[in-house]
Design a protein around this motif. Structure first.
Motif, mmCIF file in Angstrom:
data_model
loop_
_atom_site.group_PDB
_atom_site.id
_atom_site.type_symbol
_atom_site.label_atom_id
_atom_site.label_comp_id
_atom_site.label_asym_id
_atom_site.label_seq_id
_atom_site.Cartn_x
_atom_site.Cartn_y
_atom_site.Cartn_z
ATOM 1 N N ASN A 636 -23.168 169.097 -22.069
ATOM 2 C CA ASN A 636 -23.334 169.254 -23.523
ATOM 3 C C ASN A 636 -24.761 169.042 -23.997
ATOM 4 O OD1 ASN A 636 -20.772 169.629 -25.452
ATOM 5 N ND2 ASN A 636 -20.119 168.723 -23.512
ATOM 6 N N LEU A 637 -25.663 168.657 -23.103
ATOM 7 C CA LEU A 637 -27.077 168.625 -23.471
ATOM 8 C C LEU A 637 -27.662 170.037 -23.538
ATOM 9 C CD1 LEU A 637 -28.250 165.542 -21.377
ATOM 10 C CD2 LEU A 637 -27.916 165.673 -23.854
ATOM 11 N N THR A 638 -27.001 170.991 -22.880
ATOM 12 C CA THR A 638 -27.449 172.384 -22.974
ATOM 13 C C THR A 638 -27.160 172.968 -24.352
ATOM 14 O OG1 THR A 638 -27.109 172.655 -20.594
ATOM 15 C CG2 THR A 638 -27.313 174.652 -21.900
ATOM 16 N N LEU A 696 -25.325 165.130 -28.390
ATOM 17 C CA LEU A 696 -26.226 164.232 -27.657
ATOM 18 C C LEU A 696 -25.463 163.115 -26.942
ATOM 19 C CD1 LEU A 696 -29.084 163.448 -26.856
ATOM 20 C CD2 LEU A 696 -29.284 162.187 -29.023
ATOM 21 N N PRO A 697 -24.609 162.340 -27.627
ATOM 22 C CA PRO A 697 -23.902 161.271 -26.894
ATOM 23 C C PRO A 697 -22.953 161.803 -25.827
ATOM 24 C CG PRO A 697 -23.080 161.451 -29.147
ATOM 25 C CD PRO A 697 -24.313 162.296 -29.066
ATOM 26 N N PRO A 723 -10.170 159.512 -24.172
ATOM 27 C CA PRO A 723 -10.110 159.306 -25.630
ATOM 28 C C PRO A 723 -11.473 159.294 -26.306
ATOM 29 C CG PRO A 723 -8.585 157.836 -24.522
ATOM 30 C CD PRO A 723 -9.382 158.495 -23.440
ATOM 31 N N ILE A 724 -12.479 158.731 -25.630
ATOM 32 C CA ILE A 724 -13.803 158.665 -26.264
ATOM 33 C C ILE A 724 -14.404 160.056 -26.422
ATOM 34 C CG2 ILE A 724 -15.047 158.329 -24.078
ATOM 35 C CD1 ILE A 724 -16.946 156.481 -25.645
ATOM 36 N N VAL A 725 -14.074 160.964 -25.494
ATOM 37 C CA VAL A 725 -14.562 162.339 -25.619
ATOM 38 C C VAL A 725 -13.894 163.012 -26.807
ATOM 39 C CG1 VAL A 725 -14.671 164.595 -24.500
ATOM 40 C CG2 VAL A 725 -15.135 162.518 -23.166
ATOM 41 N N ASP A 726 -12.564 162.817 -26.944
ATOM 42 C CA ASP A 726 -11.865 163.371 -28.109
ATOM 43 C C ASP A 726 -12.476 162.844 -29.409
ATOM 44 O OD1 ASP A 726 -10.169 164.890 -26.636
ATOM 45 O OD2 ASP A 726 -8.462 163.530 -26.784
ATOM 46 N N MET A 727 -12.802 161.540 -29.431
ATOM 47 C CA MET A 727 -13.394 160.955 -30.629
ATOM 48 C C MET A 727 -14.739 161.605 -30.949
ATOM 49 S SD MET A 727 -14.670 157.057 -31.328
ATOM 50 C CE MET A 727 -16.173 157.363 -30.391
ATOM 51 N N LEU A 728 -15.565 161.818 -29.910
ATOM 52 C CA LEU A 728 -16.882 162.431 -30.127
ATOM 53 C C LEU A 728 -16.746 163.872 -30.624
ATOM 54 C CD1 LEU A 728 -18.874 161.067 -27.055
ATOM 55 C CD2 LEU A 728 -19.213 160.468 -29.459
ATOM 56 N N VAL A 729 -15.748 164.580 -30.110
ATOM 57 C CA VAL A 729 -15.534 165.951 -30.582
ATOM 58 C C VAL A 729 -15.098 165.953 -32.046
ATOM 59 C CG1 VAL A 729 -14.166 168.043 -30.281
ATOM 60 C CG2 VAL A 729 -15.008 166.820 -28.269
#
Length: 771
Positions: A636-638, A696-697, A723-729
């Motif tokens: 996701n940095l791309t 970024l995160p 879960p943390i990825v879902d939260m970031l999305v």
């Protein structure tokens, strides 16, 4: 005048040398590309796959969306895995488990650390050994590897069908049920995926043959320069990646230092006093019929922009729910690979249409010449662009829904190459349309080009040359065929994506902005000419050969990696001083009272400078060095770099140019700019939140996972469904919502300006209403 001539000669010499090296690098890539075997056989000579299977599998992959659903060699989408890395990891695990069971263990993970290390060594020796026989085009595999290959192939055949056993994984990958409904096509697809994984795990002959102190040969690199990171196979960055990453930093520092010295030296001379007109020179501009006809281009820009945002929201939501949108089975109608295809293509389309419309508007405005049938040409090109968009998108939908058939897909459906997804017929149609655009702009500028020498003639010439390059360089999309080697396709594809968009559109924009400011009387034409030529040289110094930084892991030899690392670093050099451009532009916006009429186009130009530094500069260099990209490609940095550079630079510039043209088209109308103010700040705040709260995160989390556990894990459902990825999305929602409000505000401003305008008083110096 002598100084200008030297700059022209310098630019010509630079381009000739740069393209000569770029073409040489292409030849090296073609020579070093991983071979496609005629047959893949087991130890007994029984056929496992044929060349036809691999090539047919690539056709299947392209028809289902290709790079828009997962990625190959790191290029493509981000929700589904990278199929090359995923296959390589699964096959390696299958081999280790097979050997562990032969020793009486339940699996590889149940073995002692000592036995695991022994089996990994055995695995690496078998996988990395190149068994391709160039004399007959045959790859020979061991019995154990054929068994492992068959197990992984069965998994993929289940995944791309509608097997309930893999339904949960399909949902995690945002794949629709029955992505490839035909069983024979699914088997062919596995052949293509296996070949891309084979190239990533097999050593290239003759690479890295350096004797060690013990007299043995050091470990060679694979066809993809040891990409992806895979601990089980010993895929780690080769020494060349470390060396040229370090040198890229040195080149960046040296380039910034040299440009800083040049700026200090020239800035110390001071600028000659320049008399700014007391009134707006463009206020009395005669709007010709063809110029007025460009208004419809900007309505198309707004329509495509709004649809692109809607598709972007749908694409982002797929990362959370997989196949649905708030309970509605959206993937049955608009699968992820289609929404992402249209989202990325519309971004290029609406920005390009804004720039094409600007070119058609600015040419007669600068020359004062309206050629015969110019309006007819402008209208005809507009119709062609609409036909291309509708036709190409319809073909892509039919392809992804598997309704078109493989034989028709290449010409009419989905080519599967990110940013070059249109069927070949539509690419030819667009190429012809761009040649028409080039003709229309050129014939309007021709009186200036063939007339006597003037102060602005050099800028007009540069504008025309960039127009020629934009028209002709799209032809790079026509350089590959349906069965051209994927390494060669990638080479030409990045000519299109990098050179066409990031190169010649950049020159076009620089020349247009210089012409605008000189036409307004804010900048002396002679100074602007020198500045534009110098800026073009600086941009193209790193821009042409910087194309190679996209090609580190597509079968590229080390020499090409070195060139890409060195010159991609130089791409950032002019962006390091972009703040000077922003400050100068902002000063021009406040130079005289009548410039208030151009306040918002000027502020959008300033935003372009900011995002050039942040999105293209900082986030671009973050991923450009070989060692960085080895771990970050396809994470996701791309898209962090992609979103902030594509919209932040080219999108903002397209809006700025559109507003400038609208000032001319509706010059005597009062602008209630409250909606523009909302749009400007919503775009910048929304884009910032999208980048800082999600991309970024999430990208940093994936980077740490790739370094510690390997690339396949960083792209796996196991990691991406945490879960943390879902939260970031979900944290994209505030930024996306604010951004969408900005788009609606811009559309409302344009609607009010055209449908319910208010005329300005005759008195000079009246400014717009500010909210």
């Amino acid at each position: 005048m002598e100084n200008t001539r030297k700059l022209w000669l310098g630019l010509a010499a630079l381009l000739i040398a740069s393209f000569a090296v770029l073409l040489w690098a292409g030849g090296e890539i073609f020579r070093a590309a991983p071979p496609i075997p005629e047959r893949v056989v087991d130890a007994t000579g029984a056929t496992v796959y044929t060349r036809h299977d691999i090539e047919r599998g690539r056709q299947v992959w392209q028809s289902m969306g290709g790079m828009q659903l997962g990625s190959i060699w790191g290029h493509g989408g981000y929700v589904a895995p990278d199929w090359s890395a995923d296959w390589l990891h699964r096959e390696a695990v299958a081999m280790l488990d097979q050997w562990a069971r032969a020793e009486g263990s339940a699996g590889y993970e149940r073995l002692s650390a000592e036995r695991q290390a022994a089996l990994r060594g055995r695995l690496q020796a078998q996988f990395r050994r190149n068994t391709y026989d160039a004399s007959n085009g045959v790859i020979t595999l061991t019995r154990e590897r054929v068994v492992a290959l068959s197990n992984v192939a069965a998994h993929y055949e289940s995944l791309f069908g509608n097997d309930p056993a893999t339904a949960k994984l399909r949902e995690a990958y945002a794949m629709k049920e029955g992505t490839v409904p035909d069983a024979a096509n699914r088997r062919s697809l596995t052949a293509f995926f296996w070949w891309t994984a084979w190239a990533a795990g097999t050593e290239r002959p003759g690479a890295g043959n350096v004797a060690t102190e013990a007299g043995t040969a050091s470990k060679q690199v694979t066809y993809t320069n040891n990409w992806p990171s895979e601990p089980l196979l010993g895929n780690t960055p080769p020494p060349s990646m470390w060396v040229w990453s370090a040198f890229s930093v040195l080149f960046l520092i040296a380039g910034i230092g040299l440009l800083g010295w040049h700026h200090a030296r020239t800035h110390a001379r001071g600028e000659k006093p320049h008399a700014i007109p007391a009134s707006d020179p463009m206020a009395a501009l005669r709007v010709t019929p063809s110029m007025r006809a460009t208004a419809k281009y900007f309505w198309v820009v707004l329509a495509l922009f709004l649809v692109q945002i809607l598709l972007g929201a749908m694409t982002a939501h797929y990362q959370v729910e997989g196949q649905q949108a708030y309970g509605f089975a959206l993937s049955d109608i608009l699968p992820y690979s289609i929404t992402r295809t249209w989202h990325t293509q519309l971004a290029v389309f609406w920005i390009a249409v804004a720039w094409l419309g600007t070119g058609l508007y600015i040419a007669p405005a600068m020359s004062g010449h309206e050629p015969r049938f110019q309006r007819f040409g402008v209208n005809a090109l507009w119709v062609c662009l609409l036909v291309i968009v509708v036709g190409a998108f319809a073909g892509q939908w039919l392809a992804v829904m598997q309704k078109l058939g493989l034989d028709l897909n290449f010409w009419w459906g989905h080519q599967g190459w990110e940013y070059a997804d249109m069927g070949r017929f539509w690419q030819w149609f667009l190429f012809v349309g761009l040649l028409l655009w080039l003709t229309l702009v050129g014939r309007a500028l021709w009186p200036v080009l063939r007339g006597p020498r003037t102060d602005t003639k050099a800028i007009v010439a540069l504008l025309f040359l960039s127009t020629v390059c934009i028209g002709l360089f799209f032809g790079a999309a026509l350089m590959w065929g349906e069965h051209t080697h994927i390494s060669e396709v990638e080479y030409w594809r990045w000519w299109l994506v990098h050179l066409w968009v990031e190169g010649f559109f950049e020159v076009f924009a620089t020349a247009v902005m210089a012409l605008i400011f000189t036409r307004l009387g804010l900048v002396e034409a002679k100074s602007a000419t020198t500045a534009v030529l110098f800026a073009t040289i600086i941009f193209m110094t790193g821009g042409v050969l910087g194309t190679l930084h996209h090609l580190y892991f597509v079968g590229t030899p080390t020499a090409v990696v070195a060139l890409g690392a060195s010159f991609s670093a130089l791409e950032v050099v002019p962006l390091a001083y972009i703040g000077f451009e922003a400050y100068h532009t902002f000063k021009l916006g406040k130079a005289v009272p009548w410039m208030a009429r151009y306040r918002w186009p000027i502020l959008f130009f300033v935003a372009v400078s900011f995002w050039n530094l942040v999105g293209a500069g900082l986030f671009g260099f973050l991923i450009n060095p070989p060692l960085s990209l080895y771990y970050m490609q396809g994470l996701n940095l791309t898209p962090l770099h992609g979103h902030t550079a594509l919209f932040g630079v080219y999108g903002m510039l397209g809006i700025a140019l559109m507003l400038f043209c609208m000032r001319g088209l509706r010059g005597q109308m009062a602008w209630d700019t409250r909606a523009l103010k909302v749009a400007f700040w919503c775009f910048n705040i929304g884009l910032s939140l999208m980048a800082l709260l999600t991309l970024l995160p999430l990208g940093i989390m994936q980077l740490l996972a790739a370094i510690e556990h390997g690339y396949a894990y960083a792209r796996s459902a196991e990691f991406m469904q945490r879960p943390i990825v879902d939260m970031l999305v979900w944290m994209r929602v505030p930024g996306d919502t604010i951004f969408s409000v900005g788009a609606l505000a811009l559309a409302w401003f344009m609607f009010r300006l055209w449908v319910a305008p208010k005329r300005l008083p005759v008195a000079e110096g009246v400014t717009d209403r500010e909210g």
